[in-house]
Design a protein around this motif. Structure first.
Motif, PDB file in Angstrom:
ATOM      1  N   LEU A 133       0.815  -1.304  -0.103  1.00 20.77           N
ATOM      2  CA  LEU A 133      -0.013  -0.088  -0.083  1.00 20.77           C
ATOM      3  C   LEU A 133       1.063   1.261   0.006  1.00 20.77           C
ATOM      4  O   LEU A 133       1.960   1.493   0.469  1.00 20.77           O
ATOM      5  N   PHE A 134       0.285   2.104  -0.519  1.00 26.37           N
ATOM      6  CA  PHE A 134       0.936   3.565  -0.567  1.00 26.37           C
ATOM      7  C   PHE A 134       1.232   4.227   0.813  1.00 26.37           C
ATOM      8  O   PHE A 134      -0.039   4.565   1.085  1.00 26.37           O
ATOM      9  N   THR A 135       2.233   4.142   1.479  1.00 23.72           N
ATOM     10  CA  THR A 135       2.086   4.537   2.758  1.00 23.72           C
ATOM     11  C   THR A 135       1.731   6.014   3.146  1.00 23.72           C
ATOM     12  O   THR A 135       1.345   6.599   4.414  1.00 23.72           O
ATOM     13  N   ASP A 136       2.071   7.024   2.016  1.00 23.92           N
ATOM     14  CA  ASP A 136       1.609   8.110   2.083  1.00 23.92           C
ATOM     15  C   ASP A 136       0.127   8.678   2.077  1.00 23.92           C
ATOM     16  O   ASP A 136      -0.346   9.653   2.046  1.00 23.92           O
TER      17      ASP A 136
END
Lengths: 156, 260, 275
Positions: free
Chosen positions: C99-102
């Motif tokens: 998942l895109f952590t930001d």
């Protein structure tokens, strides 16, 4: 961080950056006083010796900067240095003005000092200042001093 | 001896390979830079992270460097009785060298390392591959905006650094020590040339911005996708960009001021 | 949309494929196919080349030899643009979700929709909530990935990989590191999604029990070759010694416990001599 906040911060950052550049240009480098803005006239003067005079050196009269040196050439016909300077058109000088190369302080930079004469006609764009006084070169001065001392001593 | 030679050879081959790879990477990135400008919000985000967040360190360091210049400059100049030249000393050293170079070094360790860490972690956790699998090019979407964010913020940060430094020098020289205010500024204005000093400083910081940003994104993108690999990449970013900045500074200075 | 697996067109077809990285050859002589509506498991030990197979199918790696065809198109000389066009029809779930952590959970699922469609924000909102609802995480939409448990992150990633209703879904070790309950939830979700979308799915895993209970067909990979294949029942009933060892998780068998080495006594003696 939402979009509007982000834009605001970045906008402030960019504005600050450009403000800093403006500060450096206006206050630190002082672009406006370089004689590039406002009307100027170009004057010429020949010197036997310009010493350490450099392009962009100030041209002062009574200690006030009125222009800048824009070019220095060697004229092989008369074996003299020809100095081109740009002086503010707001300060007209008489035809018999004297241009001298002076030094600010003992070790300071060299500049051209204009001493106004009494002529009723004024210098115009492209004119040549006839009366000039060369830079004082320290070695020559010392040489002269020693020579004079020797001459005095011999006379006694 | 043979082993030493072999180590040297290996170092050279690896070095050349890395430089070549980084250059190719730069071209690929430039080719994929369209979205960084077409969707400028991507780059704005990076301007925030590399520019705005570096402001504090830049302003504080700039102030201190300027104040130290004021003290040292005064101490040296007053021996020759030329305290009046304090303004020129402070402004010239900041504009020509300290502003661009120190700002670039701070930028490399603050923003450059953060960019490397971010890209490296995205690689290590397969976020870049995931993006690629979603038919979104990670170079266009992740790498290029970070590069351009760095390139654009570097000259601004350097200008802010120099400005704060000049003010710091003025504070020490004029307010604390008591050099004449008018002399300070007029001497400075006399010796500083806009094109020669201010613009050359901007050109320098622009070049440094390219170098540091390229190294940062390249090290992040090229790192071994493990925790250890990312930390090594961060170290490399700081070391390589510092060395590159100093070397480039020497080259640029010799072209700008001496080679004429 | 669901058709009988035997007569449906193959979505993925590999014929006599060799592949590897650098000088290392990982896969050799692979014949492999997946049809529409099928959920196929690729099983094998760690390092057997399962993930490499997925990289071949998704076009991240080019085959050295043989042909790889996806949606009827050959991947050998495909351009980046054409590959991206194919990938829009694929979904992939990574081992740890990736998942895109930001981005928040919602923005993660919305990411492919925003990148590839011009849908209005209200429609994206509805679609994302539908996808999250399908994996039971509608309530977690505003959380950040760092606030999720491993199983939840996997489910969000699953929702993201099917956001564009793909025709081919790939799962890279979706069960790794999950507790038994999350594992069951993911397994059921994979099966349901495949049937609901009428897609073809490839499931790379070494979890025998869970996969055998949900898939239609199994390939067993060992040391870069396909050593056995068949329906889950055929695999369970197989008398092949390797299949038996793998299914029943025995320590020693055709897959040796020891990495190839000279006999222990010899190695011990050697160090003795070296001293």
């Amino acid at each position: 961080m939402n979009r509007a906040m982000l834009d605001l911060w970045v906008g402030a950052f960019v504005a600050l950056g450009f403000a800093a550049l403006m500060f450096l240009a206006m206050q630190v480098a002082d672009v406006s006083s370089e004689g590039t803005r406002g009307a100027t006239i170009t004057l010429y003067a020949r010197f036997d010796d310009i010493g350490g005079l450099k392009v962009k050196a100030p041209v002062k009269s009574a200690g006030v900067v009125v222009g800048r040196v824009t070019a220095i050439r060697f004229d092989p016909n008369v074996y003299q240095a020809e100095v081109e300077m740009r002086v503010s058109a707001a300060y007209p000088f008489p035809k018999d003005t004297i241009a001298a190369i002076l030094t600010s302080g003992l070790l300071g930079e060299q500049y051209i000092g204009l001493a106004a004469g009494a002529d009723v006609e004024m210098l115009e764009d492209g004119d040549r200042i006839q009366m000039t006084q060369s830079a004082l070169v320290l070695e020559k001065l010392i040489g002269q001093f020693l020579f004079n001392q020797a001459a005095d001593g011999g006379g006694k | 001896m043979i082993r030493l030679l072999r180590a040297l050879g290996r170092l050279t081959v690896d070095g050349v390979w890395q430089v070549g790879f980084a250059t190719r990477f730069l071209f690929v990135m430039l080719r994929h830079s369209g979205p960084s400008f077409a969707r400028f919000s991507l780059t704005i985000r990076e301007l925030y992270f590399s520019g705005v967040l570096s402001l504090v360190i830049i302003v504080v360091s700039g102030a201190f460097v300027g104040m130290v210049l004021g003290l040292q400059g005064y101490d040296t100049l007053q021996r020759f009785g030329s305290e009046s030249a304090l303004g020129s000393i402070v402004a010239l050293s900041l504009l020509r060298e300290l502003g661009p170079v120190v700002a670039a070094l701070l930028f490399a360790s603050r923003a450059g390392s953060a960019v490397t860490a971010e890209i490296g972690l995205m690689k290590a956790t397969e976020q870049l591959t995931a993006m690629d699998m979603m038919a979104v090019n990670p170079i266009a979407r992740v790498v290029a905006p970070r590069f351009w964010g760095g390139v654009l913020s570097m000259p601004l940060l350097a200008a802010i650094f120099s400005t704060v430094g000049v003010i710091g020098g003025w504070f020490i020289g004029v307010v604390v020590i008591g050099v004449d205010n008018g002399t300070f500024w007029s001497q400075m204005a006399n010796s500083v040339d806009f094109r020669e000093d201010v613009m050359n400083g901007v050109v320098k910081s622009f070049v440094f911005g390219w170098a540091v940003s390229l190294i940062a994104v390249f090290q992040g993108y090229d790192c071994t996708p493990t925790a250890e690999g990312v930390s090594r990449a961060i170290t490399k970013t700081v070391v390589y960009s510092s060395l590159t900045v100093l070397a480039l500074d020497f080259i640029l200075t010799s072209f700008m001021y001496i080679g004429k | 949309m669901t058709t009988h697996p035997d007569i449906a067109e193959p979505v993925v077809e590999l014929r006599g494929v060799d592949a590897g990285y650098g000088e290392r050859l990982i896969l050799s002589g692979i014949d492999f196919s997946v049809r529409r509506g099928q959920l196929v498991a690729v099983m094998g030990g760690s390092g057997s080349g399962k993930t490499t197979l997925l990289r071949l199918v998704s076009g991240q790696l080019r085959a050295r030899k043989g042909s790889v065809r996806v949606f009827g198109e050959s991947l050998e000389k495909i351009s980046e643009k054409e590959l991206y066009a194919l990938r829009r029809r694929m979904g992939m779930l990574f081992q740890f979700g990736a998942l895109f952590t930001d981005l928040s959970v919602f923005d993660n699922v919305a990411f492919p929709l925003r990148e590839h469609t011009d849908l209005p924000e209200s429609m994206i909102h509805d679609l994302v909530l539908l996808k999250l609802n399908a994996v039971g995480l509608r309530g977690a939409a505003t959380l950040m990935p760092s606030e999720l448990s491993g199983g939840m992150a996997r489910r969000v990633a699953l929702a993201r990989s099917v956001a564009l209703d793909p025709e081919l879904i790939m799962y890279d070790e979706p069960f790794a590191g999950l507790d038994p309950i999350s594992l069951g939830v993911i397994g059921q979700a994979i099966r349901k999604l495949n049937d609901a979308l009428g897609a073809a799915s490839i499931l790379v895993t070494h979890d025998v029990v869970e996969s055998l209970s949900i898939v239609d067909y199994v390939y067993l990979v060992s040391e870069g070759k396909i050593v056995a294949q068949g329906t889950p029942d055929e695999i369970r009933a197989s008398t092949d010694p390797f299949v038996h060892q793998f299914i029943h998780a025995e320590a020693d068998g055709p897959v040796p416990f020891h990495y190839p080495a000279p006999p222990l006594a010899e190695s011990l003696l050697e160090s003795e001599v070296a001293r």
